[in-house]
Design an enzyme around this catalytic site. Structure first.
Site, PDB file in Angstrom:
ATOM      1  N   LEU A 180      -1.818   9.959   1.917  1.00  0.00           N
ATOM      2  CA  LEU A 180      -1.292  11.190   2.933  1.00  0.00           C
ATOM      3  C   LEU A 180       0.060  10.717   2.990  1.00  0.00           C
ATOM      4  O   LEU A 180       0.310   9.428   3.245  1.00  0.00           O
ATOM      5  CB  LEU A 180      -2.314  10.998   4.181  1.00  0.00           C
ATOM      6  CG  LEU A 180      -3.572  11.869   3.942  1.00  0.00           C
ATOM      7  CD1 LEU A 180      -4.249  11.573   5.350  1.00  0.00           C
ATOM      8  CD2 LEU A 180      -3.530  13.255   3.829  1.00  0.00           C
ATOM      9  N   ASP A 181       0.906  11.529   3.051  1.00  0.00           N
ATOM     10  CA  ASP A 181       2.428  11.041   3.451  1.00  0.00           C
ATOM     11  C   ASP A 181       2.428  10.690   5.008  1.00  0.00           C
ATOM     12  O   ASP A 181       1.480  10.591   5.977  1.00  0.00           O
ATOM     13  CB  ASP A 181       3.308  12.253   3.372  1.00  0.00           C
ATOM     14  CG  ASP A 181       3.117  13.416   4.113  1.00  0.00           C
ATOM     15  OD1 ASP A 181       3.512  13.182   5.420  1.00  0.00           O
ATOM     16  OD2 ASP A 181       3.028  14.463   3.929  1.00  0.00           O
ATOM     17  N   MET A 182       3.535  10.006   5.260  1.00  0.00           N
ATOM     18  CA  MET A 182       3.570   9.249   6.585  1.00  0.00           C
ATOM     19  C   MET A 182       3.403  10.258   7.677  1.00  0.00           C
ATOM     20  O   MET A 182       2.971   9.851   8.910  1.00  0.00           O
ATOM     21  CB  MET A 182       5.060   8.673   6.587  1.00  0.00           C
ATOM     22  CG  MET A 182       5.369   7.894   7.728  1.00  0.00           C
ATOM     23  SD  MET A 182       6.951   6.938   7.661  1.00  0.00           S
ATOM     24  CE  MET A 182       7.144   5.786   9.055  1.00  0.00           C
ATOM     25  N   TYR A 183       3.838  11.446   7.466  1.00  0.00           N
ATOM     26  CA  TYR A 183       3.803  12.381   8.845  1.00  0.00           C
ATOM     27  C   TYR A 183       2.798  13.377   8.718  1.00  0.00           C
ATOM     28  O   TYR A 183       2.914  14.244   9.494  1.00  0.00           O
ATOM     29  CB  TYR A 183       5.179  13.193   8.537  1.00  0.00           C
ATOM     30  CG  TYR A 183       6.459  12.227   8.757  1.00  0.00           C
ATOM     31  CD1 TYR A 183       6.765  11.671   9.856  1.00  0.00           C
ATOM     32  CD2 TYR A 183       7.077  12.118   7.701  1.00  0.00           C
ATOM     33  CE1 TYR A 183       8.072  10.825  10.002  1.00  0.00           C
ATOM     34  CE2 TYR A 183       8.314  11.249   7.613  1.00  0.00           C
ATOM     35  CZ  TYR A 183       8.552  10.565   8.767  1.00  0.00           C
ATOM     36  OH  TYR A 183       9.622   9.864   8.895  1.00  0.00           O
TER      37      TYR A 183
END
Length: 239
Positions: A104-107
């Protein structure tokens, strides 16, 4: 005496997924009995050979663990981060060496599985298994039915046409000019949901993965985790 391929040994030891383990071998970071190994076909005897990675002895743990984390925004899903950002591994304190299953991306917040079972990682991340992932996405602007249908049928995200998806409108707010959608996909392209929404002309304001294979994080606070049950692991693998 059991003999397995070196990349599978590394995966089962929780060092990385099998595909990532192959990269580590090709990079010359793995030794067997003191000798650097760079050939992917190399086999090792589990009870006899000594395997080291980054000069540390690697052993296969008998106990396999499967953890569901409700990932907060601001954490990366890499095992090691060159920028020294907070990692999801900082949130899960267990004895076993874990790797995230997918990313999952950081955001993006939400459901993320971590495990020390390399075969499980391979099965879950391989495209042929088509495991459903459910996202709640908040977009700027009002999304009409025509654009929802575009998402359902597939959109172009940089030269790749996404496969069919399940999409429904959860909420629209004319005053605030936002739309909330539920999107269910079974692909795992990098930043796919964000790119899908951009393809229909809407900026993503918030993105949350609410479930994997129907197993959700509704009852888990952000930053908290729990072990998956045997039934849940079986459900995911048999997808």
């Amino acid at each position: 005496m059991e003999e397995i391929r070196l990349q599978k040994y590394l995966a089962e030891a929780g060092i990385a997924s099998r595909r990532k383990a192959e990269e580590l071998i090709l990079q010359g970071k793995v030794q067997v009995n003191g000798k650097v190994i760079t050939e992917l076909g190399t086999k090792v005897q589990i009870e006899k050979d000594q395997v080291t990675y980054n000069d540390k002895i690697v052993k296969i743990e008998n106990k396999k663990v499967y953890i569901l984390l409700n990932k907060p925004i601001g954490y990366v899903t890499t095992v090691k981060d060159q920028f020294h950002r907070d990692s999801v591994l900082d949130l899960v304190k267990v004895r076993e060496r874990l790797v995230p299953v997918g990313r999952l991306d950081m955001y993006t917040s939400g459901a993320l599985i971590l495990t020390n079972d390399g075969d499980f990682v391979y099965k879950v991340t391989h495209p042929k298994h088509e495991i459903n992932k459910t996202y709640t996405v908040t977009l700027h602007g009002i999304v009409n039915k025509e654009k929802v249908e575009q998402l359902r049928k597939g959109v172009d995200i940089g030269g790749y046409i996404t496969k069919s998806a399940k999409v429904k409108i959860l909420k629209t707010d004319e005053e605030k000019q936002i739309t909330r959608l539920e999107i269910v996909i079974h692909e795992g392209k990098n930043r796919q949901v964000r790119k899908m929404c951009e393809a229909i002309g809407h900026k993503v304001l918030a993105l949350h993965r609410s479930a994997i294979a129907g197993i959700g994080v509704k009852d888990l606070e952000l930053g908290k985790w729990r072990y998956l049950s045997k039934e849940e692991v079986k459900k995911i693998v048999s997808y």
